[in-house]
Design a protein around this motif. Structure first.
Motif, PDB file in Angstrom:
ATOM      1  N   TYR A   1       6.838   2.243  -6.936  1.00 60.70           N
ATOM      2  CA  TYR A   1       6.442   1.809  -5.598  1.00 60.70           C
ATOM      3  C   TYR A   1       7.505   2.209  -4.566  1.00 60.70           C
ATOM      4  O   TYR A   1       7.192   2.720  -3.488  1.00 60.70           O
ATOM      5  CB  TYR A   1       6.211   0.302  -5.587  1.00 60.70           C
ATOM      6  CG  TYR A   1       5.665  -0.223  -4.293  1.00 60.70           C
ATOM      7  CD1 TYR A   1       4.320  -0.070  -3.963  1.00 60.70           C
ATOM      8  CD2 TYR A   1       6.491  -0.868  -3.383  1.00 60.70           C
ATOM      9  CE1 TYR A   1       3.810  -0.539  -2.754  1.00 60.70           C
ATOM     10  CE2 TYR A   1       5.993  -1.337  -2.178  1.00 60.70           C
ATOM     11  CZ  TYR A   1       4.655  -1.176  -1.877  1.00 60.70           C
ATOM     12  OH  TYR A   1       4.172  -1.633  -0.681  1.00 60.70           O
ATOM     13  N   LYS A   2       8.753   1.992  -4.918  1.00 61.44           N
ATOM     14  CA  LYS A   2       9.861   2.366  -4.031  1.00 61.44           C
ATOM     15  C   LYS A   2       9.878   3.877  -3.813  1.00 61.44           C
ATOM     16  O   LYS A   2      10.000   4.347  -2.676  1.00 61.44           O
ATOM     17  CB  LYS A   2      11.190   1.893  -4.626  1.00 61.44           C
ATOM     18  CG  LYS A   2      12.396   2.266  -3.792  1.00 61.44           C
ATOM     19  CD  LYS A   2      13.680   1.836  -4.470  1.00 61.44           C
ATOM     20  CE  LYS A   2      14.877   2.400  -3.722  1.00 61.44           C
ATOM     21  NZ  LYS A   2      16.098   2.331  -4.492  1.00 61.44           N
TER      22      LYS A   2
ATOM     23  N   LYS B   1       7.285  -7.302 -18.398  1.00 62.71           N
ATOM     24  CA  LYS B   1       8.576  -7.169 -17.719  1.00 62.71           C
ATOM     25  C   LYS B   1       8.943  -5.691 -17.537  1.00 62.71           C
ATOM     26  O   LYS B   1       9.402  -5.276 -16.472  1.00 62.71           O
ATOM     27  CB  LYS B   1       9.664  -7.895 -18.520  1.00 62.71           C
ATOM     28  CG  LYS B   1      11.016  -7.874 -17.871  1.00 62.71           C
ATOM     29  CD  LYS B   1      12.029  -8.669 -18.674  1.00 62.71           C
ATOM     30  CE  LYS B   1      13.386  -8.619 -18.022  1.00 62.71           C
ATOM     31  NZ  LYS B   1      14.387  -9.381 -18.762  1.00 62.71           N
TER      32      LYS B   1
ATOM     33  N   ASN C   1       6.980   5.025  -1.529  1.00 64.98           N
ATOM     34  CA  ASN C   1       7.243   4.769  -0.113  1.00 64.98           C
ATOM     35  C   ASN C   1       8.230   5.783   0.464  1.00 64.98           C
ATOM     36  O   ASN C   1       8.043   6.272   1.586  1.00 64.98           O
ATOM     37  CB  ASN C   1       7.748   3.345   0.097  1.00 64.98           C
ATOM     38  CG  ASN C   1       6.643   2.325  -0.044  1.00 64.98           C
ATOM     39  OD1 ASN C   1       5.489   2.593   0.264  1.00 64.98           O
ATOM     40  ND2 ASN C   1       6.984   1.144  -0.521  1.00 64.98           N
TER      41      ASN C   1
ATOM     42  N   ASN D   1       6.609  -4.102 -14.947  1.00 63.37           N
ATOM     43  CA  ASN D   1       7.014  -4.465 -13.588  1.00 63.37           C
ATOM     44  C   ASN D   1       8.224  -3.668 -13.117  1.00 63.37           C
ATOM     45  O   ASN D   1       8.294  -3.257 -11.957  1.00 63.37           O
ATOM     46  CB  ASN D   1       7.289  -5.964 -13.489  1.00 63.37           C
ATOM     47  CG  ASN D   1       6.016  -6.788 -13.527  1.00 63.37           C
ATOM     48  OD1 ASN D   1       4.942  -6.314 -13.169  1.00 63.37           O
ATOM     49  ND2 ASN D   1       6.125  -8.017 -13.984  1.00 63.37           N
ATOM     50  N   LYS D   2       9.164  -3.430 -14.008  1.00 64.03           N
ATOM     51  CA  LYS D   2      10.354  -2.643 -13.665  1.00 64.03           C
ATOM     52  C   LYS D   2       9.935  -1.230 -13.246  1.00 64.03           C
ATOM     53  O   LYS D   2      10.330  -0.746 -12.182  1.00 64.03           O
ATOM     54  CB  LYS D   2      11.299  -2.581 -14.856  1.00 64.03           C
ATOM     55  CG  LYS D   2      12.485  -1.664 -14.678  1.00 64.03           C
ATOM     56  CD  LYS D   2      13.256  -1.549 -15.994  1.00 64.03           C
ATOM     57  CE  LYS D   2      14.375  -0.555 -15.923  1.00 64.03           C
ATOM     58  NZ  LYS D   2      13.974   0.819 -16.175  1.00 64.03           N
ATOM     59  N   TYR D   3       9.148  -0.565 -14.082  1.00 59.89           N
ATOM     60  CA  TYR D   3       8.721   0.802 -13.777  1.00 59.89           C
ATOM     61  C   TYR D   3       7.794   0.847 -12.568  1.00 59.89           C
ATOM     62  O   TYR D   3       7.864   1.761 -11.756  1.00 59.89           O
ATOM     63  CB  TYR D   3       8.047   1.450 -14.981  1.00 59.89           C
ATOM     64  CG  TYR D   3       8.986   1.687 -16.135  1.00 59.89           C
ATOM     65  CD1 TYR D   3      10.219   2.319 -15.954  1.00 59.89           C
ATOM     66  CD2 TYR D   3       8.651   1.286 -17.421  1.00 59.89           C
ATOM     67  CE1 TYR D   3      11.081   2.536 -17.015  1.00 59.89           C
ATOM     68  CE2 TYR D   3       9.508   1.506 -18.488  1.00 59.89           C
ATOM     69  CZ  TYR D   3      10.721   2.134 -18.280  1.00 59.89           C
ATOM     70  OH  TYR D   3      11.566   2.362 -19.345  1.00 59.89           O
ATOM     71  N   TYR D   4       6.930  -0.144 -12.451  1.00 67.55           N
ATOM     72  CA  TYR D   4       6.005  -0.212 -11.326  1.00 67.55           C
ATOM     73  C   TYR D   4       6.777  -0.317 -10.011  1.00 67.55           C
ATOM     74  O   TYR D   4       6.482   0.380  -9.038  1.00 67.55           O
ATOM     75  CB  TYR D   4       5.054  -1.397 -11.494  1.00 67.55           C
ATOM     76  CG  TYR D   4       4.040  -1.518 -10.383  1.00 67.55           C
ATOM     77  CD1 TYR D   4       2.804  -0.886 -10.486  1.00 67.55           C
ATOM     78  CD2 TYR D   4       4.324  -2.248  -9.231  1.00 67.55           C
ATOM     79  CE1 TYR D   4       1.874  -0.977  -9.458  1.00 67.55           C
ATOM     80  CE2 TYR D   4       3.400  -2.342  -8.206  1.00 67.55           C
ATOM     81  CZ  TYR D   4       2.183  -1.713  -8.320  1.00 67.55           C
ATOM     82  OH  TYR D   4       1.265  -1.792  -7.305  1.00 67.55           O
ATOM     83  N   ASN D   5       7.773  -1.191  -9.987  1.00 62.84           N
ATOM     84  CA  ASN D   5       8.566  -1.371  -8.774  1.00 62.84           C
ATOM     85  C   ASN D   5       9.359  -0.120  -8.422  1.00 62.84           C
ATOM     86  O   ASN D   5       9.491   0.232  -7.238  1.00 62.84           O
ATOM     87  CB  ASN D   5       9.481  -2.589  -8.907  1.00 62.84           C
ATOM     88  CG  ASN D   5       8.703  -3.884  -8.874  1.00 62.84           C
ATOM     89  OD1 ASN D   5       7.639  -3.976  -8.270  1.00 62.84           O
ATOM     90  ND2 ASN D   5       9.216  -4.903  -9.545  1.00 62.84           N
ATOM     91  N   GLU D   6       9.885   0.573  -9.426  1.00 67.43           N
ATOM     92  CA  GLU D   6      10.576   1.842  -9.180  1.00 67.43           C
ATOM     93  C   GLU D   6       9.608   2.856  -8.585  1.00 67.43           C
ATOM     94  O   GLU D   6       9.950   3.584  -7.648  1.00 67.43           O
ATOM     95  CB  GLU D   6      11.169   2.400 -10.476  1.00 67.43           C
ATOM     96  CG  GLU D   6      12.382   1.654 -10.974  1.00 67.43           C
ATOM     97  CD  GLU D   6      12.879   2.178 -12.317  1.00 67.43           C
ATOM     98  OE1 GLU D   6      12.429   3.262 -12.772  1.00 67.43           O
ATOM     99  OE2 GLU D   6      13.733   1.509 -12.923  1.00 67.43           O
TER     100      GLU D   6
END
Length: 116
Positions: A103-104, A93, A107, A96-101
Motif C-alpha cells: 500500500y505504501k 500478521k 501510494n 498485513n505486513k506485506y499488504y501495508n508495504e
C-alpha cells in the motif's frame, strides 16, 4: 550508483519487495510451483523491472506508461497475497505486513507517476 533509477526510492523498495515475495513463494506448497509461486515472483519482479526500463526512455509519457505497468504489477502482487492468505499459506500478521508495504509503495508510485 550510476543509473538514475537506482536512486529512486520506489525502485529500491520494489527491489526489496521482489526479494521478499521470492522468499515467501519458497514457503508455498509444491503444488503451487507453476501457479501462485511463479505468479507472485513474476509480478513482484516486474515492478522494479518496469520502473528501471521506463526511466531510461526519452519521453515522459513513455515513462508514465511504464510506471502504469509497474503499478498494475503491484496490484497483481496484492491479489496473489490475498490468494495466499485465503489458501492458508500466509498468516494474517504476515499478510498485513506485506499488504501495508504494498500500500505504501503503491501510494509512492502513483505520486511519482503523477509528477513525471
Amino acid at each position: 550508483m550510476k543509473f538514475k533509477f537506482e536512486k529512486l526510492i520506489i525502485w529500491q523498495d520494489a527491489m526489496k519487495m521482489g526479494e521478499e515475495m521470492n522468499g515467501l513463494a519458497e514457503e508455498f506448497p509444491k503444488k503451487e510451483i507453476y501457479n501462485l509461486s511463479s505468479q507472485i515472483r513474476r509480478a513482484a519482479d516486474s515492478i522494479a523491472l518496469n520502473i528501471s526500463e521506463g526511466s531510461i526512455l526519452q519521453s515522459k509519457s513513455e515513462f508514465r506508461k511504464f510506471m502504469g505497468y509497474a503499478i498494475r504489477s503491484l496490484a497483481e502482487v496484492v491479489t496473489c497475497l490475498y490468494k495466499a492468505k485465503n489458501r492458508d499459506y500466509l498468516k494474517l500478521k504476515e499478510f498485513n505486513k506485506y499488504y501495508n508495504e504494498a500500500y505504501k509503495l503503491m501510494n509512492m508510485m502513483v505520486a511519482f507517476r503523477n509528477k513525471i
